[in-house]
Design a protein around this motif. Structure first.
Motif, mmCIF file in Angstrom:
data_model
loop_
_atom_site.group_PDB
_atom_site.id
_atom_site.type_symbol
_atom_site.label_atom_id
_atom_site.label_comp_id
_atom_site.label_asym_id
_atom_site.label_seq_id
_atom_site.Cartn_x
_atom_site.Cartn_y
_atom_site.Cartn_z
ATOM 1 N N ARG A 34 23.239 122.170 143.042
ATOM 2 C CA ARG A 34 23.373 120.710 142.941
ATOM 3 C C ARG A 34 22.997 120.049 144.275
ATOM 4 O O ARG A 34 22.316 119.019 144.292
ATOM 5 C CB ARG A 34 24.800 120.338 142.539
ATOM 6 C CG ARG A 34 25.141 120.629 141.070
ATOM 7 C CD ARG A 34 26.580 120.231 140.769
ATOM 8 N NE ARG A 34 26.961 120.459 139.390
ATOM 9 C CZ ARG A 34 26.799 119.581 138.388
ATOM 10 N NH1 ARG A 34 26.233 118.410 138.631
ATOM 11 N NH2 ARG A 34 27.204 119.863 137.163
ATOM 12 N N ARG A 70 17.540 122.143 137.268
ATOM 13 C CA ARG A 70 17.456 120.686 137.133
ATOM 14 C C ARG A 70 16.524 120.288 136.002
ATOM 15 O O ARG A 70 15.438 120.859 135.841
ATOM 16 C CB ARG A 70 16.938 120.073 138.443
ATOM 17 C CG ARG A 70 17.438 118.662 138.705
ATOM 18 C CD ARG A 70 18.874 118.684 139.100
ATOM 19 N NE ARG A 70 19.440 117.334 139.270
ATOM 20 C CZ ARG A 70 20.728 117.110 139.428
ATOM 21 N NH1 ARG A 70 21.601 118.096 139.443
ATOM 22 N NH2 ARG A 70 21.184 115.881 139.583
ATOM 23 N N TYR A 88 21.818 118.356 136.113
ATOM 24 C CA TYR A 88 22.049 119.789 136.306
ATOM 25 C C TYR A 88 22.037 120.494 134.944
ATOM 26 O O TYR A 88 22.584 119.975 133.962
ATOM 27 C CB TYR A 88 23.407 120.002 136.993
ATOM 28 C CG TYR A 88 23.884 121.439 136.968
ATOM 29 C CD1 TYR A 88 23.405 122.364 137.882
ATOM 30 C CD2 TYR A 88 24.818 121.856 136.016
ATOM 31 C CE1 TYR A 88 23.837 123.687 137.853
ATOM 32 C CE2 TYR A 88 25.260 123.171 135.983
ATOM 33 C CZ TYR A 88 24.771 124.087 136.904
ATOM 34 O OH TYR A 88 25.194 125.383 136.863
#
Length: 295
Positions: A34, A70, A88
């Motif tokens: 992330r 992603r 995500y």
């Protein structure tokens, strides 16, 4: 930190580290990805190299960068593709490049969203819904890949997200993120590119990338309008397949088609070009073909 001094980031008391090691490892992996996705933002004005041209019918497009876990959502505006959101995602337990049923891998390639499954018909495991994609596609079938049931879906109640590699091959988002995508994209016309790592190129360079193929497509279109059978056949690969028919089996249908449109220009509508490169170069092309004028 109120209970005892923290010695380092993520510090937890013994014997918890050993008991919770797998879950903590997954959380750390997710956190790092992330953060990477926040730091490694796509360049301004750039788009994934696969999206050479999208028609007005392709109102949105999705690209997945597995190296960053992603998903990038694009809107197809008058001025071209615009990145509107990114989320995500989790992929297969065994990673990428699905080849066989049950290998716990997520496929790589160019696909389309084929349907929107009603959450009421699904188990809680799939969360707020599911969007199946068109794996295996024609190229996958040609390469002998097997399996199916690859979906974009949500998480079970009580679980916000899953580890970066935690699925049976599907692409999993948090339920709020999936709900936004379900409310946005259209079925049948939304391409989904799944890549190990996306290659971002300036949007202004896209037409240069697609020009050689567009020239070949225009030459094929011209040969069809002239009704030149030999010239038209020169554009087809010897291992061509259409609905299970080989080139020789399909040629009579092509000959009949040329007879009907001989001397009439053909117009390609809603042309989209999607470029995929792995061990070979592949162009995924969708369009409608209409003969114009009178005989």
């Amino acid at each position: 930190s109120q209970f005892r001094p923290l010695l380092k980031l993520g510090d937890i008391p013994a014997p918890m580290p050993q008991a919770a090691a797998p879950a903590l490892g997954e959380l750390r992996d997710e956190s790092l990805l992330r953060l990477r996705a926040l730091r490694e933002r796509p360049p301004a004005g750039a788009i994934p190299s696969q999206f050479l041209a999208l028609s007005a019918r392709n109102k949105h497009a999705i690209a997945i960068d597995a190296s960053l876990s992603r998903l990038y959502l694009f809107e197809n505006r008058l001025g071209g593709l615009a990145l509107v959101a990114d989320y995500y995602v989790s992929i297969g337990k065994s990673g990428l490049e699905k080849t066989t049923e049950g290998d716990l891998r997520t496929p790589l390639g160019v696909y389309f969203i084929t349907s929107n499954l009603n959450p009421k018909s699904l188990k809680d495991f799939y969360g707020s819904g599911a969007l199946p994609i068109s794996y295996p596609n024609e190229l996958d079938n040609k390469r002998g890949k097997t399996g199916g049931g690859i979906w974009l879906h949500g998480t079970p109640p009580g679980q916000f997200s899953r580890a970066p590699q935690a699925t049976d091959g599907c692409i999993v988002l948090s339920n709020p993120d999936l709900s936004r995508i379900i409310q946005t994209v259209e079925i049948g016309t939304t391409p989904v590119v799944i890549s190990q790592r996306l290659n971002w190129i300036p949007a202004n360079n896209v037409r240069l990338e697609s020009k050689p193929f567009e020239d070949a497509l225009a030459a094929w279109q011209s040969a069809k309008s002239l009704g030149n059978m030999n010239q038209v056949l020169s554009f087809y690969s010897p291992d061509f397949k259409s609905n299970g028919k080989t080139l020789s089996q399909w040629t009579p249908a092509l000959r009949d088609e040329l007879e009907k449109v001989r001397g009439r220009a053909t117009e390609l509508k809603d042309l989209s070009l999607l470029h995929w490169t792995d061990q070979s170069d592949t162009m995924v092309v969708t369009f409608g073909e209409v003969a114009v004028g009178k005989r």
